[in-house]
Design an enzyme around this catalytic site. Sequence first.
Site, PDB file in Angstrom:
ATOM      1  N   HIS A  91      62.430 106.732  26.242  1.00  0.00           N
ATOM      2  CA  HIS A  91      63.160 105.920  25.467  1.00  0.00           C
ATOM      3  C   HIS A  91      61.800 105.637  25.103  1.00  0.00           C
ATOM      4  O   HIS A  91      61.470 104.406  24.812  1.00  0.00           O
ATOM      5  CB  HIS A  91      64.496 104.497  25.269  1.00  0.00           C
ATOM      6  N   HIS A 110      68.083 111.218  31.249  1.00  0.00           N
ATOM      7  CA  HIS A 110      68.706 109.803  31.346  1.00  0.00           C
ATOM      8  C   HIS A 110      69.867 110.624  31.909  1.00  0.00           C
ATOM      9  O   HIS A 110      70.868 109.898  32.058  1.00  0.00           O
ATOM     10  CB  HIS A 110      68.920 109.125  30.288  1.00  0.00           C
ATOM     11  N   HIS A 145      75.527 103.975  26.807  1.00  0.00           N
ATOM     12  CA  HIS A 145      73.387 104.719  26.711  1.00  0.00           C
ATOM     13  C   HIS A 145      73.615 105.953  27.641  1.00  0.00           C
ATOM     14  O   HIS A 145      75.187 106.292  27.923  1.00  0.00           O
ATOM     15  CB  HIS A 145      73.156 103.508  28.013  1.00  0.00           C
ATOM     16  N   GLU A 197      72.442 107.942  30.150  1.00  0.00           N
ATOM     17  CA  GLU A 197      72.751 107.417  31.220  1.00  0.00           C
ATOM     18  C   GLU A 197      74.190 107.303  31.380  1.00  0.00           C
ATOM     19  O   GLU A 197      74.640 108.203  32.611  1.00  0.00           O
ATOM     20  CB  GLU A 197      71.638 106.880  32.402  1.00  0.00           C
ATOM     21  N   THR A 200      71.102 102.930  36.685  1.00  0.00           N
ATOM     22  CA  THR A 200      69.741 102.457  37.084  1.00  0.00           C
ATOM     23  C   THR A 200      68.455 102.125  37.121  1.00  0.00           C
ATOM     24  O   THR A 200      67.818 101.637  37.332  1.00  0.00           O
ATOM     25  CB  THR A 200      68.938 104.023  37.676  1.00  0.00           C
ATOM     26  N   CYS A 242      67.395 102.100  40.610  1.00  0.00           N
ATOM     27  CA  CYS A 242      66.208 102.484  40.453  1.00  0.00           C
ATOM     28  C   CYS A 242      64.573 101.212  41.007  1.00  0.00           C
ATOM     29  O   CYS A 242      64.191 100.638  40.995  1.00  0.00           O
ATOM     30  CB  CYS A 242      65.696 103.710  39.714  1.00  0.00           C
ATOM     31  N   SER A 262      65.353 101.458  24.835  1.00  0.00           N
ATOM     32  CA  SER A 262      64.988 101.659  26.199  1.00  0.00           C
ATOM     33  C   SER A 262      65.644 100.414  27.173  1.00  0.00           C
ATOM     34  O   SER A 262      64.904  98.877  27.419  1.00  0.00           O
ATOM     35  CB  SER A 262      63.646 101.141  26.628  1.00  0.00           C
ATOM     36  N   SER A 263      66.299 100.944  28.125  1.00  0.00           N
ATOM     37  CA  SER A 263      67.546  99.395  28.807  1.00  0.00           C
ATOM     38  C   SER A 263      66.463  98.914  30.158  1.00  0.00           C
ATOM     39  O   SER A 263      66.832  97.623  30.223  1.00  0.00           O
ATOM     40  CB  SER A 263      68.912 100.265  29.530  1.00  0.00           C
TER      41      SER A 263
END
Length: 316
Positions: free
Chosen positions: A46, A79, A129, A131, A170, A200, A228-229
Amino acid sequence: MTNPPLTLYLAAPRGFCAGVDRAIKIVEMALSKWGAPVYVRHEIVHNRFVVDDLRAKGAVFVEELDDCPPDRPVIFSAHGVPKAVPAEAARREMVFVDATCPLVSKVHIEAARHAENGLQMIMIGHAGHPETIGTMGQLPEGEVLLVETVEDVANVSVRDPEKLAFVTQTTLSVDDTADIVAALQARFPAIAGPHKEDICYATTNRQEAVKAMAPRVDALLVVGAPNSSNSRRLVEVARKAGCSYAQLVQRATDIDWRALEGIGSVGVTAGASAPEVLIEEVIDAFRLRHEVTVETVTTAEEHVEFKVPRVLREPA
Ligand code: 0CG
Ligand code: SF4
């Protein structure tokens, strides 16, 4: 007139993580193996600057497999993707490469394993999102329940409270997620899951560095993209940790200098998808206006590296 002094605290670690590094390398390798155009489903990571750079080298970014010609290779973003995506690519006999971060793939495997053991899955993540869509898409539609907040935990309706497991995105806030996990465990004591959550190392470490800096700076800037999370979580973490002015900036031109007037210190960090050149650009912009002293705030050392396949192979 001399510029006013400013201490610029630079977070370490910041910026690129191992999964982002690997995903970008996969696109570059695909371009050199197959030539342009190579298609990429969704932004590989992202960040507009990463995407623009790869586009200039011949990558074509699309949102769906339907937008790819069947006779060109396609890469799936870091993702992760629902199971149906590689299945459909295989059905169309397309050449494809999966650049899903290994730490996301690990969560996919966890979810599938729990389901095989007869447990209903709950995912802690953000709706919409990629992911979350990818991880939930490891199981048939409707099989995974999504919870985003502690309130959602109170409202979720499950098949059998004795047969449940959870996984997480994550890139969530470590602290918010701990609250959600605690709420799940309080309501469903038998729920299975990871030791803590599936956040993560890169997300965790960047949040830790921000927590160390936030109380001692007048302002904190996070270099990263609005979609971008992990970058957005850094802004929230900074505010929660007591920094009254924390902002996301994509690059130096986004900085609101008026809001920063009179500050004596600033913290700078970057999300896992933001290239270091953009951080340097931000530091240079401060140097034009201040006598800058840079101090690195190191809260962890990272040595994680993910192998990139040496030769990208077509599926059999
Ligand atoms: O933080 P998210 O998941 O939105 O992704 P981004 O591309 O910003 O960074 C890491 C990856 C993949
Ligand atoms: Fe992998 Fe974490 Fe980077 Fe996402 S943020 S690509 S999960 S290392």
